[in-house]
Design a protein around this motif. Structure first.
Motif, PDB file in Angstrom:
ATOM      1  N   SER A   1      40.171  57.470  67.183  1.00 33.50           N
ATOM      2  CA  SER A   1      40.197  57.332  68.821  1.00 33.50           C
ATOM      3  C   SER A   1      38.705  57.198  69.255  1.00 33.50           C
ATOM      4  CB  SER A   1      40.826  58.732  69.516  1.00 33.50           C
ATOM      5  OG  SER A   1      40.580  58.563  70.937  1.00 33.50           O
TER       6      SER A   1
ATOM      7  N   LYS B   1      44.219  59.532  70.161  1.00 33.69           N
ATOM      8  CA  LYS B   1      43.948  60.634  70.966  1.00 33.69           C
ATOM      9  C   LYS B   1      45.385  61.450  71.325  1.00 33.69           C
ATOM     10  CE  LYS B   1      43.322  60.580  75.465  1.00 33.69           C
ATOM     11  NZ  LYS B   1      42.485  60.299  76.842  1.00 33.69           N
TER      12      LYS B   1
ATOM     13  N   HIS C   1      41.126  61.656  65.498  1.00 35.47           N
ATOM     14  CA  HIS C   1      40.188  61.928  66.499  1.00 35.47           C
ATOM     15  C   HIS C   1      39.105  61.048  66.473  1.00 35.47           C
ATOM     16  CE1 HIS C   1      37.259  63.788  69.205  1.00 35.47           C
ATOM     17  NE2 HIS C   1      36.490  63.787  68.285  1.00 35.47           N
TER      18      HIS C   1
ATOM     19  N   THR D   1      46.293  62.998  68.120  1.00 36.02           N
ATOM     20  CA  THR D   1      45.518  64.127  67.623  1.00 36.02           C
ATOM     21  C   THR D   1      45.942  65.500  68.249  1.00 36.02           C
ATOM     22  OG1 THR D   1      43.606  62.858  67.362  1.00 36.02           O
ATOM     23  CG2 THR D   1      43.154  65.277  67.543  1.00 36.02           C
TER      24      THR D   1
END
Length: 251
Positions: free
Chosen positions: A24, A237, A21, A240
Motif C-alpha cells: 500500500s 490498505k 501494508h 491490511t
C-alpha cells in the motif's frame, strides 16, 4: 491448545499484513511520483520554446552526457531551424499505442562545417504502422523551417540487448543517436551522437497523420495512471485492515 492455534494463526497472517501494508505504501509513493513528474513535464512542455539552432556550429548540449542533457533539456519545448532530408530515412522498429510499426528518423541539417559538409541533428518524426510503410505520403510533410519538439538522448542500449542494432544491415530496434547519425552521414558527430530532436504535436487541431508524432497528452499521461495506483493502494490498505481485524477477533 487454543492459545497455540491463535499463536499459529497470527504467526502466519501478520507477516502477510506487513507485506500488504508495504504494498500500500509503495503504491502511494508511485502515485505521488507520477503526479509530480507529469506536472513537471507539463510545465516544461507549455513553456516558451528554447531556440536550439546551433550557434557557431555547436548545439547548446555540446559536451554534455545523456544524464546532463536529460536533466537540463528533458521535456522542455525547443525549436530548431533547418532542412529535413527525406532521402536519408532510417526506420526503427517499435510499438506505439498498441500497434507494431516503425519510428521514422531523418537528418535535420542546420549548418555546414568548414568543408561545406552537412551538419545537424537526427529528428524523430513520429510513428508509422507497419501496413502503412509502403506509402510515401510521409514525404509530403514540411521539410524546411522551424521544427518544434523536445531534445532527448535516445534509447538506452547495451551489449545484452536481445536484438541489437545492426547498422550494416539497416536493422534498428533502438533509437541510438550515434548509430543513426552514422547512417545519415552527419559530419558533426561530436554533437549528433549525443541527442536527437523528437517532434511533438503541440496543436491537437493540426495533427499530422503520418508519421504520427506524440501530443503533449501522450507525454504527460501514464499507462498505469496515478488513479490506478490509488486503487491499488486502497486495496492493499483495506486488505491490511481486514487482516488485523481478523487477528483481533480471533484473539
Amino acid at each position: 491448545k487454543m492459545f497455540n492455534k491463535r499463536f499459529f494463526f497470527s504467526l502466519c497472517t501478520l507477516p502477510v499484513a506487513i507485506l500488504c501494508h508495504e504494498s500500500s505504501e509503495y503504491q502511494g509513493r508511485r502515485k505521488k511520483t507520477k503526479e509530480i513528474e507529469a506536472q513537471r513535464r507539463l510545465d516544461r512542455l507549455n513553456s516558451e520554446p528554447i531556440d536550439m539552432t546551433p550557434q557557431d556550429g555547436k548545439f547548446a548540449f555540446s559536451g554534455m552526457n545523456a544524464d546532463e542533457i536529460e536533466d537540463k533539456y528533458g521535456f522542455k519545448k525547443v525549436k530548431v531551424k533547418g532542412i529535413i532530408d527525406f532521402d536519408q530515412e532510417t526506420k526503427v522498429k517499435g510499438i506505439y499505442r498498441g500497434e507494431e510499426g516503425y519510428f521514422i528518423f531523418n537528418p535535420l541539417y542546420t549548418h555546414v562545417n568548414e568543408k561545406k559538409e552537412g551538419c545537424g541533428i537526427m529528428v524523430n518524426r513520429g510513428f508509422v504502422s507497419e501496413d502503412l510503410t509502403i506509402f510515401r505520403d510521409r514525404r509530403l510533410a514540411q521539410n524546411t523551417g522551424e521544427f518544434e519538439g523536445i531534445i532527448y538522448p535516445g534509447d538506452k542500449w547495451n551489449k545484452y540487448d536481445f536484438i541489437p542494432n545492426s547498422p550494416n544491415h539497416k536493422k534498428f530496434t533502438k533509437a541510438v543517436p550515434s548509430h543513426l547519425s552514422l547512417m545519415a552521414h552527419l559530419k558533426n558527430r561530436e554533437d549528433s551522437d549525443r541527442a536527437m530532436l523528437m517532434l511533438v504535436e503541440f496543436d491537437d487541431e493540426a495533427q499530422q497523420l503520418t508519421p504520427s508524432a506524440p501530443r503533449v497528452k501522450d507525454l504527460t499521461e501514464w499507462k498505469n495512471t496515478p488513479e490506478r495506483h490509488a486503487t491499488y493502494q486502497s486495496f492493499w490498505k483495506y486488505t491490511t485492515y481486514f487482516n488485523l481485524f481478523a487477528n483481533t477477533m480471533f484473539w
